[in-house]
Design a protein around this motif. Structure first.
Motif, PDB file in Angstrom:
ATOM      1  N   GLY A   1      32.287  33.158  51.496  1.00 13.87           N
ATOM      2  CA  GLY A   1      31.930  33.001  52.681  1.00 13.87           C
ATOM      3  C   GLY A   1      31.230  31.781  53.299  1.00 13.87           C
ATOM      4  N   VAL A   2      30.674  30.834  52.133  1.00 14.98           N
ATOM      5  CA  VAL A   2      29.990  29.810  52.554  1.00 14.98           C
ATOM      6  C   VAL A   2      30.886  28.504  51.978  1.00 14.98           C
ATOM      7  CG1 VAL A   2      28.104  28.462  51.926  1.00 14.98           C
ATOM      8  CG2 VAL A   2      27.987  31.073  52.310  1.00 14.98           C
ATOM      9  N   ASP A   3      30.903  27.662  52.908  1.00 15.19           N
ATOM     10  CA  ASP A   3      31.775  26.383  52.522  1.00 15.19           C
ATOM     11  C   ASP A   3      30.842  25.397  52.149  1.00 15.19           C
ATOM     12  OD1 ASP A   3      33.747  24.748  52.424  1.00 15.19           O
ATOM     13  OD2 ASP A   3      33.779  24.018  54.369  1.00 15.19           O
ATOM     14  N   CYS A   4      31.397  24.457  51.062  1.00 14.40           N
ATOM     15  CA  CYS A   4      30.468  23.620  50.454  1.00 14.40           C
ATOM     16  C   CYS A   4      31.257  22.581  49.988  1.00 14.40           C
ATOM     17  CB  CYS A   4      29.489  24.120  49.337  1.00 14.40           C
ATOM     18  SG  CYS A   4      30.713  25.179  47.973  1.00 14.40           S
ATOM     19  N   ALA A   5      30.860  21.355  49.243  1.00 22.54           N
ATOM     20  CA  ALA A   5      31.602  20.422  48.734  1.00 22.54           C
ATOM     21  C   ALA A   5      31.834  20.512  47.345  1.00 22.54           C
ATOM     22  CB  ALA A   5      30.956  19.146  49.173  1.00 22.54           C
ATOM     23  N   GLU A   6      30.902  21.235  46.576  1.00 21.64           N
ATOM     24  CA  GLU A   6      31.198  21.452  45.187  1.00 21.64           C
ATOM     25  C   GLU A   6      32.469  22.153  44.733  1.00 21.64           C
ATOM     26  OE1 GLU A   6      28.459  22.119  47.006  1.00 21.64           O
ATOM     27  OE2 GLU A   6      26.842  20.795  46.220  1.00 21.64           O
ATOM     28  N   ARG A   7      33.085  21.619  43.811  1.00 21.10           N
ATOM     29  CA  ARG A   7      34.316  21.910  43.233  1.00 21.10           C
ATOM     30  C   ARG A   7      34.299  21.895  41.730  1.00 21.10           C
ATOM     31  NH1 ARG A   7      34.400  22.655  48.130  1.00 21.10           N
ATOM     32  NH2 ARG A   7      36.435  22.425  49.601  1.00 21.10           N
ATOM     33  N   PHE A   8      35.301  22.761  41.066  1.00 22.75           N
ATOM     34  CA  PHE A   8      35.657  22.768  39.602  1.00 22.75           C
ATOM     35  C   PHE A   8      37.014  23.339  39.703  1.00 22.75           C
ATOM     36  CE2 PHE A   8      34.021  27.084  40.188  1.00 22.75           C
ATOM     37  CZ  PHE A   8      35.188  27.908  39.599  1.00 22.75           C
ATOM     38  N   ALA A   9      37.827  22.782  38.651  1.00 26.52           N
ATOM     39  CA  ALA A   9      39.140  23.268  38.200  1.00 26.52           C
ATOM     40  C   ALA A   9      39.207  24.509  37.403  1.00 26.52           C
ATOM     41  CB  ALA A   9      40.235  22.107  37.934  1.00 26.52           C
ATOM     42  N   GLN A  10      40.088  25.381  37.741  1.00 25.01           N
ATOM     43  CA  GLN A  10      40.228  26.645  36.786  1.00 25.01           C
ATOM     44  C   GLN A  10      41.613  26.621  36.150  1.00 25.01           C
ATOM     45  OE1 GLN A  10      39.769  30.398  38.859  1.00 25.01           O
ATOM     46  NE2 GLN A  10      39.178  31.417  36.872  1.00 25.01           N
ATOM     47  N   VAL A  11      41.766  26.512  34.793  1.00 27.44           N
ATOM     48  CA  VAL A  11      43.170  26.445  34.154  1.00 27.44           C
ATOM     49  C   VAL A  11      43.425  27.782  33.749  1.00 27.44           C
ATOM     50  CG1 VAL A  11      44.459  24.997  32.887  1.00 27.44           C
ATOM     51  CG2 VAL A  11      42.838  24.229  33.947  1.00 27.44           C
ATOM     52  N   PHE A  12      45.036  27.947  33.714  1.00 30.36           N
ATOM     53  CA  PHE A  12      45.397  29.069  33.361  1.00 30.36           C
ATOM     54  C   PHE A  12      46.621  28.899  32.487  1.00 30.36           C
ATOM     55  CE2 PHE A  12      43.389  30.527  37.235  1.00 30.36           C
ATOM     56  CZ  PHE A  12      42.381  31.718  36.642  1.00 30.36           C
ATOM     57  N   SER A  13      46.677  29.399  31.423  1.00 33.37           N
ATOM     58  CA  SER A  13      48.126  29.196  30.615  1.00 33.37           C
ATOM     59  C   SER A  13      49.106  30.193  30.747  1.00 33.37           C
ATOM     60  CB  SER A  13      47.779  29.371  28.780  1.00 33.37           C
ATOM     61  OG  SER A  13      49.020  29.572  28.289  1.00 33.37           O
ATOM     62  N   LEU A  14      50.388  29.799  30.793  1.00 31.22           N
ATOM     63  CA  LEU A  14      51.403  30.590  31.169  1.00 31.22           C
ATOM     64  C   LEU A  14      52.143  31.356  29.716  1.00 31.22           C
ATOM     65  CD1 LEU A  14      53.223  28.980  34.041  1.00 31.22           C
ATOM     66  CD2 LEU A  14      51.673  31.158  34.311  1.00 31.22           C
ATOM     67  N   VAL A  15      51.290  31.113  28.534  1.00 34.96           N
ATOM     68  CA  VAL A  15      51.978  31.473  27.409  1.00 34.96           C
ATOM     69  C   VAL A  15      50.847  32.706  27.180  1.00 34.96           C
ATOM     70  CG1 VAL A  15      52.343  30.904  25.045  1.00 34.96           C
ATOM     71  CG2 VAL A  15      52.598  29.303  26.659  1.00 34.96           C
ATOM     72  N   ASP A  16      51.418  33.738  26.511  1.00 35.32           N
ATOM     73  CA  ASP A  16      50.749  34.885  26.146  1.00 35.32           C
ATOM     74  C   ASP A  16      50.020  35.694  27.224  1.00 35.32           C
ATOM     75  OD1 ASP A  16      51.790  34.426  23.301  1.00 35.32           O
ATOM     76  OD2 ASP A  16      49.835  33.189  22.825  1.00 35.32           O
ATOM     77  N   GLY A  17      50.549  35.806  28.301  1.00 37.34           N
ATOM     78  CA  GLY A  17      50.014  36.952  29.284  1.00 37.34           C
ATOM     79  C   GLY A  17      49.284  36.138  30.347  1.00 37.34           C
ATOM     80  N   GLY A  18      49.283  34.742  30.174  1.00 42.85           N
ATOM     81  CA  GLY A  18      48.334  34.168  31.464  1.00 42.85           C
ATOM     82  C   GLY A  18      46.989  34.113  31.489  1.00 42.85           C
ATOM     83  N   ASP A  19      46.342  33.796  30.115  1.00 44.62           N
ATOM     84  CA  ASP A  19      44.942  33.652  29.693  1.00 44.62           C
ATOM     85  C   ASP A  19      44.346  32.462  30.521  1.00 44.62           C
ATOM     86  OD1 ASP A  19      45.134  36.105  28.416  1.00 44.62           O
ATOM     87  OD2 ASP A  19      45.227  35.051  26.236  1.00 44.62           O
ATOM     88  N   GLU A  20      43.216  32.496  30.648  1.00 43.22           N
ATOM     89  CA  GLU A  20      42.463  31.640  31.454  1.00 43.22           C
ATOM     90  C   GLU A  20      42.033  30.556  29.927  1.00 43.22           C
ATOM     91  OE1 GLU A  20      38.775  31.971  34.423  1.00 43.22           O
ATOM     92  OE2 GLU A  20      38.105  32.034  32.340  1.00 43.22           O
ATOM     93  N   LEU A  21      42.477  29.289  30.437  1.00 45.50           N
ATOM     94  CA  LEU A  21      42.062  28.217  29.398  1.00 45.50           C
ATOM     95  C   LEU A  21      40.777  27.843  29.361  1.00 45.50           C
ATOM     96  CD1 LEU A  21      45.483  26.070  29.233  1.00 45.50           C
ATOM     97  CD2 LEU A  21      44.651  27.710  27.520  1.00 45.50           C
TER      98      LEU A  21
END
Length: 223
Positions: free
Chosen positions: A173-193
């Protein structure tokens, strides 16, 4: 004047009916008519709620095609290829996501991948189709970005596109400029890389606005 006998009138009427029927048959069997080709008149192939589906965007994925169709708050994904036509529900359309010509991103490879995305308020929501051995199926994991970007990029270089979701680093609910990228694999069930380090502005993410992190940029998420 002598009236013609009734039998003569009957024969004359039958002759007129036969002539009209013959003309109608000739018209119906003209080249290109439904009767001549043995086909019914064209009908709507697909319906989206109470109305016919309206095509929004289509992309080629090798020999296949993937199209997004919408109507009445309902959407479909139609994948056509060697395995025949496959139709999937466009689940993000049901959640209110805006579907536009920019909603579809596909990557053609031995394992083909298509990401469908749309904005819902401040979020970008997405779903994925994967083609293996010529057949399309739905990846069961839904994807959400709170930071303005949801896309495909082969981060770990295994020849299968990964899902990159940019997230805000601030309380809900709060807006801010800070960001990060979250990556997911589509191999073996879509685990978070993994996730990239938090940056002070989205422009500092690699490749922004089409974020393309490298595997070396990733670390544990939430660390």
């Amino acid at each position: 004047m002598t009236r013609p006998p009734a039998a003569v009138l009957l024969v004359a009427c039958l002759a007129v009916v036969t002539t009209v029927a013959g003309l109608a048959f000739a018209w119906s069997t003209r080249p290109g008519s439904p009767a001549a080709t043995g086909s019914e008149p064209p009908r709507d192939e697909l319906r989206c709620g109470a109305e016919a589906c309206r095509p929004v965007v289509e992309q080629r994925v090798g020999p296949d095609s993937v199209a997004l169709l919408v109507g009445s708050g309902v959407g479909r994904i139609r994948a056509s290829g060697a395995s025949g036509p496959n139709v999937f529900e466009l689940t993000i359309a049901a959640s209110g996501a805006e579907i536009t010509e920019r909603s579809l991103q596909c990557v053609d490879a031995e394992v083909g991948v298509c990401l469908v995305r749309g904005e819902v308020g401040s979020e970008v929501r997405g779903e994925v189709l994967v083609r293996r051995s010529g057949a399309w199926s739905r990846a069961q994991v839904p994807y959400v970005s709170s930071g303005g970007h949801l896309g495909l990029h082969d981060v770990n270089r295994d020849a299968v596109a990964d899902v990159v979701a940019v997230q805000r680093e601030c309380p809900a609910g709060v807006d801010c400029a800070e960001r990060f990228a979250q990556v997911f694999s589509l191999v073996d069930g879509g685990d978070e890389l993994g996730c990239t380090a938090v940056v002070e502005a989205p422009e500092l993410l690699p490749g922004w606005p089409a974020v393309v992190p490298d595997a070396a940029d990733l670390g544990p998420c939430g660390g």
